[in-house]
Design an enzyme around this catalytic site. Structure first.
Site, PDB file in Angstrom:
ATOM      1  CG  ASN A  10     -65.904  73.656  73.465  1.00 25.15           C
ATOM      2  OD1 ASN A  10     -66.390  73.832  72.344  1.00 25.15           O
ATOM      3  ND2 ASN A  10     -64.600  73.700  73.691  1.00 25.15           N
ATOM      4  CD1 TRP A  11     -71.890  70.381  72.527  1.00 25.08           C
ATOM      5  CD2 TRP A  11     -73.207  70.990  70.823  1.00 25.08           C
ATOM      6  NE1 TRP A  11     -73.186  70.121  72.888  1.00 25.08           N
ATOM      7  CE2 TRP A  11     -74.014  70.481  71.854  1.00 25.08           C
ATOM      8  CE3 TRP A  11     -73.815  71.442  69.642  1.00 25.08           C
ATOM      9  CZ2 TRP A  11     -75.403  70.403  71.752  1.00 25.08           C
ATOM     10  CZ3 TRP A  11     -75.199  71.369  69.541  1.00 25.08           C
ATOM     11  CH2 TRP A  11     -75.977  70.849  70.587  1.00 25.08           C
ATOM     12  CE  LYS A  12     -63.371  70.252  73.155  1.00 23.87           C
ATOM     13  NZ  LYS A  12     -62.241  69.521  73.681  1.00 23.87           N
ATOM     14  CG  HIS A  96     -60.724  75.312  73.898  1.00 26.00           C
ATOM     15  ND1 HIS A  96     -60.009  74.281  73.344  1.00 26.00           N
ATOM     16  CD2 HIS A  96     -61.523  74.761  74.837  1.00 26.00           C
ATOM     17  CE1 HIS A  96     -60.380  73.144  73.936  1.00 26.00           C
ATOM     18  NE2 HIS A  96     -61.287  73.411  74.846  1.00 26.00           N
ATOM     19  CD  GLU A  98     -59.835  71.152  71.460  1.00 17.94           C
ATOM     20  OE1 GLU A  98     -60.864  71.647  70.979  1.00 17.94           O
ATOM     21  OE2 GLU A  98     -59.856  70.242  72.323  1.00 17.94           O
ATOM     22  CD  GLU A 168     -61.366  73.608  78.931  1.00 20.20           C
ATOM     23  OE1 GLU A 168     -62.384  72.921  79.071  1.00 20.20           O
ATOM     24  OE2 GLU A 168     -60.960  73.995  77.834  1.00 20.20           O
ATOM     25  N   GLY A 174     -60.057  65.638  76.589  1.00 18.56           N
ATOM     26  CA  GLY A 174     -60.336  64.577  75.627  1.00 18.56           C
ATOM     27  C   GLY A 174     -59.512  63.319  75.843  1.00 18.56           C
ATOM     28  CB  SER A 214     -61.625  63.848  81.182  1.00 22.00           C
ATOM     29  OG  SER A 214     -60.789  63.725  80.033  1.00 22.00           O
ATOM     30  N   GLY A 235     -66.553  68.933  77.114  1.00 19.21           N
ATOM     31  CA  GLY A 235     -66.470  68.614  75.694  1.00 19.21           C
ATOM     32  C   GLY A 235     -67.244  67.337  75.397  1.00 19.21           C
ATOM     33  N   GLY A 236     -66.510  66.239  75.270  1.00 16.22           N
ATOM     34  CA  GLY A 236     -67.083  64.953  74.853  1.00 16.22           C
ATOM     35  C   GLY A 236     -68.381  64.559  75.538  1.00 16.22           C
TER      36      GLY A 236
HETATM   37  P1  13P Z   1     -63.399  67.000  77.192  1.00 14.59           P
HETATM   38  O1  13P Z   1     -64.552  67.178  78.161  1.00 14.59           O
HETATM   39  O2  13P Z   1     -63.782  66.224  75.970  1.00 14.59           O
HETATM   40  O3  13P Z   1     -62.173  66.502  77.862  1.00 14.59           O
HETATM   41  O4  13P Z   1     -63.053  68.482  76.646  1.00 14.59           O
HETATM   42  C1  13P Z   1     -62.868  69.506  77.541  1.00 14.59           C
HETATM   43  C2  13P Z   1     -62.833  70.782  76.801  1.00 14.59           C
HETATM   44  O5  13P Z   1     -61.926  71.039  76.036  1.00 14.59           O
HETATM   45  C3  13P Z   1     -63.938  71.718  76.987  1.00 14.59           C
HETATM   46  O6  13P Z   1     -63.657  72.964  76.452  1.00 14.59           O
END
Ligand code: 13P
Length: 254
Positions: A10-12, A96, A98, A168, A174, A214, A235-236
Site C-alpha cells: 500500500n503505497w499510500k 484502511h 487512515e 492492521e 507506521g 510495520s 506500507g513504508g
Molecule cells: P506500515 O507498513 O508503514 O506500518 O503501514 C501499514 C499499512 O498501513 C498498510 O496498509
C-alpha cells in the site's frame, strides 16, 4: 488446505507516476523468479492506468487504495468501481485505518464500498484493526468482530469468497511497533472464526487474512509462519523495490 500467500504493497500518498515507473523496472527484475504467490501493489490513483500497462505480462497485480460505492454521479473527487475496472484494476483496499480515522469513514460506508466492489467483480481488501486505547481497555476482540460483521453485512455468501481481510492494528501502522506474534495469531484466528460464523467454515478456511503494521524484511518471515497469516499488507517498507522484493521472498535469508 493451504492458502496462496499474498504480499501486498500500500503505497499510500507516495510516488509520482515517474517514480512508479522506475520502481516497476527495478522490482520486476527482483521478483523475476517468483511464481508461487500473489503480489499486489496499490499506488495512487494517477498511477493506476500506466502501472496496469507496465505490469500486464507480469505476476504483479495492481490494486486501488480506495473507491466510492456509486457507479457515477456528482461526487467531486471520487473514483468509481467502473473507472477502476476500465483501467484494469480488480482489487481495492477498503476501510484502511487512515480512511477511517483521517477521512471519517464509518462501518456503514465501508460496507457499501465492499458491496459495490463485489457487485462489480472487484476483490475488496477489507481492513480492520483496533486502536491502542481499544487494545489497552481489552476491547480488541469486540472491535474486530464488529468491524468484520458490519463491513460484511448483507454480502452475499456467493461472493464473500472474493473478500480478503487485512488485520492492521492502528497502533502498529507506521510506528515501527509491530504486534507480537502472539497478538497477530490471536487476532487472525479470531477473524477466521468470525468469518466462519458469518459465512461458513469452508469460506473461512479459504479466506486470506493479511497482517499489516510495520512489516519489514526482518520480521516478515516469522509473521508469515503463523498459522492464520496468509500474507502482508505493507506500507513504508514497500516503497523501496529491494525491501518489498525481500518481503515478497519472505523465506529467504536477508
Ligand atoms: P506500515 O507498513 O508503514 O506500518 O503501514 C501499514 C499499512 O498501513 C498498510 O496498509
Amino acid at each position: 488446505m493451504k492458502r496462496r500467500p499474498l504480499l501486498a504493497a500500500n503505497w499510500k500518498m507516495f510516488k509520482t507516476v515517474s517514480e512508479m515507473e522506475s520502481y516497476v523496472k527495478d522490482f520486476l527484475e527482483l521478483v523475476r523468479d517468483v511464481s508461487d504467490r500473489d503480489i499486489l501493489i496499490a499506488p495512487s490513483f494517477v498511477s493506476l492506468a500506466r502501472m496496469v500497462q507496465l505490469l500486464e505480462k507480469s505476476i504483479v497485480q495492481v490494486g486501488a487504495q480506495n473507491m466510492f460505492y456509486e457507479d457515477k454521479g456528482a461526487y467531486t473527487g471520487e473514483i468509481s468501481p467502473l473507472m477502476l475496472l476500465d483501467v484494469g484494476v480488480k482489487t481495492v483496499i477498503i476501510g484502511h485505518s487512515e480512511r477511517r480515522h483521517i477521512f471519517n469513514e464509518d462501518d456503514k460506508m465501508i460496507n457499501r464500498k465492499v458491496i459495490a466492489a463485489l457487485h462489480h467483480g472487484i476483490a475488496p481488501v477489507l481492513c480492520i484493526g483496533e486502536t491502542l486505547e481499544e487494545r489497552e481497555s481489552g476491547k480488541t476482540s469486540k472491535v474486530l468482530q464488529t468491524q468484520l460483521k458490519n463491513g460484511l453485512q448483507d454480502v452475499d455468501t456467493e461472493v464473500i469468497k472474493k473478500v480478503i481481510v487485512a488485520y492492521e492494528p492502528v497502533w502498529a501502522i507506521g510506528t515501527g511497533r509491530t504486534a507480537t506474534l502472539e497478538q497477530i495469531q490471536e487476532a487472525h484466528s479470531l477473524v477466521r472464526k468470525e468469518v466462519g460464523t458469518l459465512a461458513g467454515e469452508d469460506i473461512a478456511q479459504n479466506m486470506r487474512i493479511l497482517y499489516g503494521g510495520s512489516v519489514k524484511p526482518a520480521n516478515v518471515r516469522d509473521i508469515m509462519r503463523l498459522e492464520d497469516v496468509d500474507g502482508a499488507l505493507v506500507g513504508g517498507a514497500s516503497l523501496d523495490p529491494e525491501s518489498f522484493a525481500k518481503i515478497v521472498k519472505f523465506e529467504q535469508d536477508i
